[in-house]
Design a protein around this motif. Sequence first.
Motif, PDB file in Angstrom:
ATOM      1  N   ASP A   1      -4.135 -18.088  -0.401  1.00 27.64           N
ATOM      2  CA  ASP A   1      -4.640 -17.245   0.654  1.00 27.64           C
ATOM      3  C   ASP A   1      -3.514 -16.286   1.092  1.00 27.64           C
ATOM      4  OD1 ASP A   1      -2.459 -18.718   2.039  1.00 27.64           O
ATOM      5  OD2 ASP A   1      -3.769 -20.077   3.089  1.00 27.64           O
ATOM      6  N   LEU A   2      -3.907 -15.498   2.104  1.00 31.88           N
ATOM      7  CA  LEU A   2      -2.839 -14.246   2.653  1.00 31.88           C
ATOM      8  C   LEU A   2      -1.565 -14.909   3.170  1.00 31.88           C
ATOM      9  CD1 LEU A   2      -2.620 -11.464   3.328  1.00 31.88           C
ATOM     10  CD2 LEU A   2      -3.657 -11.873   5.468  1.00 31.88           C
ATOM     11  N   GLU A   3      -1.678 -15.766   3.570  1.00 31.66           N
ATOM     12  CA  GLU A   3      -0.009 -16.534   4.254  1.00 31.66           C
ATOM     13  C   GLU A   3       0.838 -16.766   2.902  1.00 31.66           C
ATOM     14  OE1 GLU A   3       2.017 -19.923   6.830  1.00 31.66           O
ATOM     15  OE2 GLU A   3      -0.298 -19.760   6.618  1.00 31.66           O
TER      16      GLU A   3
ATOM     17  N   GLU B   1      -2.995  -4.212   4.335  1.00 34.10           N
ATOM     18  CA  GLU B   1      -2.421  -3.607   5.731  1.00 34.10           C
ATOM     19  C   GLU B   1      -1.531  -4.935   6.072  1.00 34.10           C
ATOM     20  OE1 GLU B   1      -3.978  -2.240  10.159  1.00 34.10           O
ATOM     21  OE2 GLU B   1      -5.234  -3.228   8.843  1.00 34.10           O
ATOM     22  N   ALA B   2      -1.932  -5.945   5.987  1.00 33.05           N
ATOM     23  CA  ALA B   2      -1.080  -7.276   6.471  1.00 33.05           C
ATOM     24  C   ALA B   2       0.187  -7.297   5.680  1.00 33.05           C
ATOM     25  CB  ALA B   2      -2.110  -8.595   6.297  1.00 33.05           C
ATOM     26  N   ILE B   3       0.031  -7.330   4.301  1.00 29.33           N
ATOM     27  CA  ILE B   3       1.281  -7.492   3.538  1.00 29.33           C
ATOM     28  C   ILE B   3       2.393  -6.035   3.993  1.00 29.33           C
ATOM     29  CG2 ILE B   3       2.202  -7.267   1.145  1.00 29.33           C
ATOM     30  CD1 ILE B   3      -0.724  -8.530   0.396  1.00 29.33           C
ATOM     31  N   ARG B   4       1.578  -4.988   4.050  1.00 28.19           N
ATOM     32  CA  ARG B   4       2.583  -3.761   4.368  1.00 28.19           C
ATOM     33  C   ARG B   4       2.935  -4.276   5.708  1.00 28.19           C
ATOM     34  NH1 ARG B   4       2.195   1.237   7.027  1.00 28.19           N
ATOM     35  NH2 ARG B   4       3.237   2.934   5.686  1.00 28.19           N
ATOM     36  N   ALA B   5       2.696  -4.762   6.706  1.00 35.27           N
ATOM     37  CA  ALA B   5       3.272  -4.904   7.988  1.00 35.27           C
ATOM     38  C   ALA B   5       4.162  -5.957   7.932  1.00 35.27           C
ATOM     39  CB  ALA B   5       2.181  -5.438   8.711  1.00 35.27           C
ATOM     40  N   ALA B   6       4.100  -7.112   6.968  1.00 34.62           N
ATOM     41  CA  ALA B   6       5.059  -8.081   6.955  1.00 34.62           C
ATOM     42  C   ALA B   6       6.344  -7.680   6.026  1.00 34.62           C
ATOM     43  CB  ALA B   6       4.100  -9.149   6.154  1.00 34.62           C
TER      44      ALA B   6
END
Length: 371
Positions: free
Chosen positions: A243-245, A287-292
């Motif tokens: 998953d994304l996490e 977007e989530a990976i870029r932000a993290a």
Amino acid sequence: MTSHLFQPIRLGNLELENRIVIAPMCQYSAEDGKPGNWHLIHLGHLALSGAGLMFLEATAVEPEGRISPADLGLWSDETEAALTRVLEAVRKESAVPIGIQLAHAGRKASVRPPWQGGGQVPRQEGGWDCFAPSPLAHDPGERTPLALDAAGLDRVRDAFVESAKRAARMGFETVQLHAAHGYLLHQFLSPISNQRDDSYGGSLENRMRFPLEVFDAVRAAFPSDRPVGVRVSATDWAEGGWDLEQTIAFAKAVQARGCDYIDVSSGGLTPAQKIKLEPGYQVPFAEAIRAATGMPTIAVGLITEPMQAEEVIATGKADMVALARGILYDPRWPWHAAAELGAEIKAPKQYWRSQPREYKRLFGTTSIEQR
């Protein structure tokens, strides 16, 4: 207006003229891993598209790592020589940076091309034994893959390294490791396909171990002044899967090891996946990976319209967009996007006469009338 899609970007020391990427797309048209006339035509016309970066299709690092018997490979002097001939012809007419996606299909290997039904090829018809983290078939009814032992892990890792060295000799500007779409490195990451009870299975740290070992080895083998990236599936779209996490944890791990960019896709690991398709459906993962991580990201997935791609870049959801089916359908998509967004694009001088009168500066030159 100033288009964000047509602004330059750097991946390590590699500068791209715009944010449009041609995604790796399997062609199922090689012979014993070697490209032929089809690849020359296919890559040649896409190289004239004006995209900032073009990737070759998933390229197997060993014969057993091919998805189909007709997959491209880079595991021998013969495959290297054949691919070099194609690259030399393309580079003579285009300056687009070219990357190669190094891959191993794992348990999803030994299948027919899509137009032949895609089913697994029987051994008596030229099929072969597949390898995987665990002896679990991708689909019921397929042959059970062989679980990689210590020697097998070493062999596969070394195959990635040798292919990376060949790619460096051939002048590829970047290498991308394929850790998505249910292929071998993704199979190690996902708890659905990886049920090992040794140091390569179980915990997230253990499941990431082999993909990280492969990344470290490839990064060390490929010139330090050229970028190395990874393609990931951000989710398996299946209960109990990757998953994304976990993807963010993996992205941070490769970033710490010198990864220059992440190409964010999803799915492909299990037939049980349930994907909700809609325009840009995978962009939130990028977007989530870029932000993290702050790492440059490539967004993919039903991005088909210039304003849609512009919005992805302008709002910081991703740093680049990759086109696949869309650019097969419209190989001049970057030209048309530049016209719509008021940008300039590089085009072969032989085609300068094609620019419409209303876009006289599309190619950065005045219109040339046909004599």
